[in-house]
Design a protein around this motif. Structure first.
Motif, PDB file in Angstrom:
ATOM      1  N   THR A   1       0.827  -1.202   0.000  1.00 46.46           N
ATOM      2  CA  THR A   1       0.000   0.000   0.000  1.00 46.46           C
ATOM      3  C   THR A   1       0.857   1.246   0.000  1.00 46.46           C
ATOM      4  O   THR A   1       0.591   2.203  -0.718  1.00 46.46           O
ATOM      5  N   ARG A   2       1.935   1.242   0.799  1.00 48.46           N
ATOM      6  CA  ARG A   2       2.799   2.412   0.871  1.00 48.46           C
ATOM      7  C   ARG A   2       3.519   2.640  -0.463  1.00 48.46           C
ATOM      8  O   ARG A   2       3.680   3.773  -0.900  1.00 48.46           O
TER       9      ARG A   2
ATOM     10  N   ASN B   1       1.817  12.691   0.718  1.00 46.79           N
ATOM     11  CA  ASN B   1       0.542  11.986   0.595  1.00 46.79           C
ATOM     12  C   ASN B   1       0.484  10.916   1.673  1.00 46.79           C
ATOM     13  O   ASN B   1       0.453   9.727   1.385  1.00 46.79           O
ATOM     14  N   SER B   2       0.533  11.338   2.932  1.00 45.01           N
ATOM     15  CA  SER B   2       0.560  10.408   4.055  1.00 45.01           C
ATOM     16  C   SER B   2      -0.792   9.750   4.237  1.00 45.01           C
ATOM     17  O   SER B   2      -1.837  10.366   4.066  1.00 45.01           O
ATOM     18  N   ARG B   3      -0.760   8.468   4.611  1.00 49.21           N
ATOM     19  CA  ARG B   3      -2.013   7.758   4.884  1.00 49.21           C
ATOM     20  C   ARG B   3      -2.535   8.059   6.273  1.00 49.21           C
ATOM     21  O   ARG B   3      -3.674   7.715   6.594  1.00 49.21           O
TER      22      ARG B   3
ATOM     23  N   ASP C   1       4.726   9.642   7.410  1.00 49.34           N
ATOM     24  CA  ASP C   1       4.755   8.329   6.767  1.00 49.34           C
ATOM     25  C   ASP C   1       5.995   8.169   5.884  1.00 49.34           C
ATOM     26  O   ASP C   1       5.892   7.794   4.699  1.00 49.34           O
ATOM     27  N   ILE C   2       7.163   8.456   6.440  1.00 50.28           N
ATOM     28  CA  ILE C   2       8.404   8.349   5.672  1.00 50.28           C
ATOM     29  C   ILE C   2       9.349   7.314   6.280  1.00 50.28           C
ATOM     30  O   ILE C   2      10.533   7.285   5.947  1.00 50.28           O
TER      31      ILE C   2
ATOM     32  N   THR D   1      -5.651   1.301  12.491  1.00 51.07           N
ATOM     33  CA  THR D   1      -6.619   1.462  11.408  1.00 51.07           C
ATOM     34  C   THR D   1      -5.884   1.975  10.172  1.00 51.07           C
ATOM     35  O   THR D   1      -4.675   2.163  10.178  1.00 51.07           O
ATOM     36  N   ARG D   2      -6.641   2.212   9.122  1.00 50.11           N
ATOM     37  CA  ARG D   2      -6.036   2.705   7.887  1.00 50.11           C
ATOM     38  C   ARG D   2      -5.400   4.080   8.082  1.00 50.11           C
ATOM     39  O   ARG D   2      -4.371   4.386   7.489  1.00 50.11           O
ATOM     40  N   ASN D   3      -6.009   4.918   8.944  1.00 45.66           N
ATOM     41  CA  ASN D   3      -5.549   6.294   9.114  1.00 45.66           C
ATOM     42  C   ASN D   3      -4.820   6.544  10.429  1.00 45.66           C
ATOM     43  O   ASN D   3      -4.316   7.648  10.646  1.00 45.66           O
TER      44      ASN D   3
END
Length: 373
Positions: free
Chosen positions: A26-27, A42-44, A80-81, A161-163
Motif C-alpha cells: 500500500t505504501r 501523501n501520508s495515509r 509516513d516516511i 486502522t487505515r488512518n
C-alpha cells in the motif's frame, strides 16, 4: 478429511501472511501516485499533531525534553516516511517510578483514539517466568493450544486502522524473561511476529512500540543527589546532567539486555525526577481527572491556592513521583469529599437535577472542608 483440514489451515496462514505484508504494498502504491501527481506529501495517516501536543503538555508535567523528542518521532510517523518493513517506531522510556512514562503512552492513545486504553498493553512482569513465554509467542508444536496460535497479543489494537497507527506498550520491560526478549528481536527487525507453531503472524508494521523500564533508577537518584557527579569530576569527566543520565541508563540497559536488542530500539529517553516545583501543576492535572469522574454526578469542585499548596506538600515524595501525590489526594481530599457527598442534605440537592452542583474546598486547621459556591 485430514487432507482437507490441512489445506484450509494452509490457506488461512497464507491469507494472514498476505495481510501482514499488505501495508508495504500500500505504501509503495501511494508513493507512486504521489510522484505521478507531483505532490510533496501523501501520508495515509490523518491524526492532528496539534491535538497530540496539547494533550501531552497538559497531562505530562516536568518532562518537556521527553515530550519534545516524542513529538519529533510522531512527526516522522505522521509524514509516513519510515521504513515500511519495520514498526513505525520503537521507543524505550527509562527513569524513576511515577514520573509519567506509562501515562505518556496513555495520553498518546487518548489523543489519537479518544480512549487511553486503546492500545495493546502487556505488563511484562506477567512474563517474568520462563514457562510463561508461550503466552507471548504461542504454544510450540505438540503442546496444548499450538493449533490455535493464540497469544495475549491483541491483533486489532496492534494493527491500528487505515488512518491511525496501532499502539503497543510493553510495560516494565526489564522484568520480561529472556525468551520474550529474544522473540522481540524479530519484531524490531522486520515488524513481524510468527507464533511458535507457525499458525499465525502478527504484523507490527503499522504500530508504534513503546516500552517502559525503571532500570537505573537508583543510579539516577545518586546522580540527582550529586554523588555520581562528584565522582565524575574527580575523574576529570565533565558532562552535563542529561548526558550523564543517558550514560547511566545505557550502561544499565546493556547489563540487562543483549546488545543486539538495545541496538534495535530506535530511541531511548530518560525521564526526569519530579521536583517539588512541579507538584502544584500535578495537583491541577489530578483535579481535572477528579472533575471528569464527578461529572456523572453533576458535581464540579474547585480548590483555592491554600488547598493546592497543602496537597502539593503532602503528596511530594521524590521516590514515588506522581503516585505519591495521588495517594495524598485520595487521603486528604477524596475521603472527606465522599463523606460530604453522602450527607443527607447533599442527596436532596443532587436529586433535584438541573444545573451542576458547584463545590469549593478550603483548608481549616490542616483539614480540607467543603461547601457550596
Amino acid at each position: 478429511m485430514p487432507f482437507l483440514s490441512d489445506r484450509i489451515q494452509a490457506t488461512q496462514r497464507e491469507a494472514q501472511t498476505n495481510r501482514a505484508l499488505a501495508d508495504e504494498n500500500t505504501r509503495e502504491i501511494s508513493h507512486s501516485k504521489c510522484t505521478e501527481e507531483g505532490r510533496i506529501l501523501n501520508s495515509r495517516f490523518s491524526f492532528d499533531m496539534g491535538v497530540v501536543e496539547r494533550e501531552l503538555r497538559s497531562s505530562i508535567i516536568g518532562q518537556d525534553r521527553a515530550i519534545e523528542e516524542l513529538l519529533e518521532i510522531l512527526k516522522v510517523v505522521r509524514a509516513d516516511i519510515g521504513d515500511p518493513r519495520k514498526p513505525l517506531a520503537s521507543l524505550l522510556f527509562c527513569g524513576p517510578t511515577g514520573v509519567g512514562k506509562t501515562e505518556t503512552v496513555r495520553t498518546v492513545a487518548r489523543a489519537l483514539y479518544g480512549d487511553a486504553d486503546a492500545m495493546c498493553r502487556i505488563d511484562m512482569n506477567t512474563l517474568a517466568q520462563e514457562h510463561y513465554a508461550a503466552s507471548f509467542t504461542g504454544a510450540p508444536p505438540g503442546y496444548v493450544g499450538s493449533k490455535e496460535g493464540t497469544t495475549i497479543l491483541d491483533a486489532e489494537k496492534i494493527e491500528g486502522t487505515r488512518n491511525l497507527p496501532g499502539i503497543v506498550l510493553l510495560d516494565e520491560m526489564e522484568k520480561a524473561s529472556n525468551e520474550v526478549v529474544l522473540a522481540l528481536l524479530n519484531v524490531f527487525d522486520n515488524g513481524l511476529l510468527t507464533v511458535a507453531s507457525g499458525e499465525r503472524t502478527y504484523s507490527f508494521r503499522n504500530a508504534i512500540i513503546f516500552m517502559s523500564s525503571n532500570l537505573g533508577a537508583r543510579e539516577l537518584m545518586e546522580l540527582e543527589e550529586g554523588r555520581i557527579g562528584l565522582l565524575s569530576r574527580l575523574k576529570g569527566q565533565v558532562k552535563d546532567r542529561r548526558t550523564r543520565a543517558q550514560d547511566i541508563v545505557m550502561t544499565c540497559l546493556l547489563d540487562r539486555f543483549p546488545p543486539e536488542f538495545v541496538n534495535r530500539i530506535d530511541h531511548v529517553d530518560t525521564f526526569n525526577w519530579l521536583g517539588r516545583d512541579t507538584m502544584p501543576e500535578l495537583v491541577d492535572v489530578e483535579m481535572a481527572g477528579l472533575n471528569r469522574r464527578l461529572r456523572k454526578h453533576d458535581v464540579v469542585i474547585s480548590i483555592n491556592d491554600a488547598v493546592r499548596g497543602y496537597l502539593a506538600e503532602q503528596g511530594y515524595d521524590k521516590r514515588f513521583g506522581a503516585r505519591g501525590l495521588r495517594r495524598a489526594m485520595r487521603r486528604h481530599l477524596e475521603f472527606p469529599l465522599a463523606t460530604f457527598l453522602l450527607e443527607p442534605g447533599m442527596k436532596d440537592d443532587m436529586s433535584e437535577g438541573g444545573s451542576s452542583i458547584r463545590l469549593i474546598a478550603w483548608l481549616n486547621a490542616d483539614k480540607i472542608v467543603f461547601g457550596h459556591v
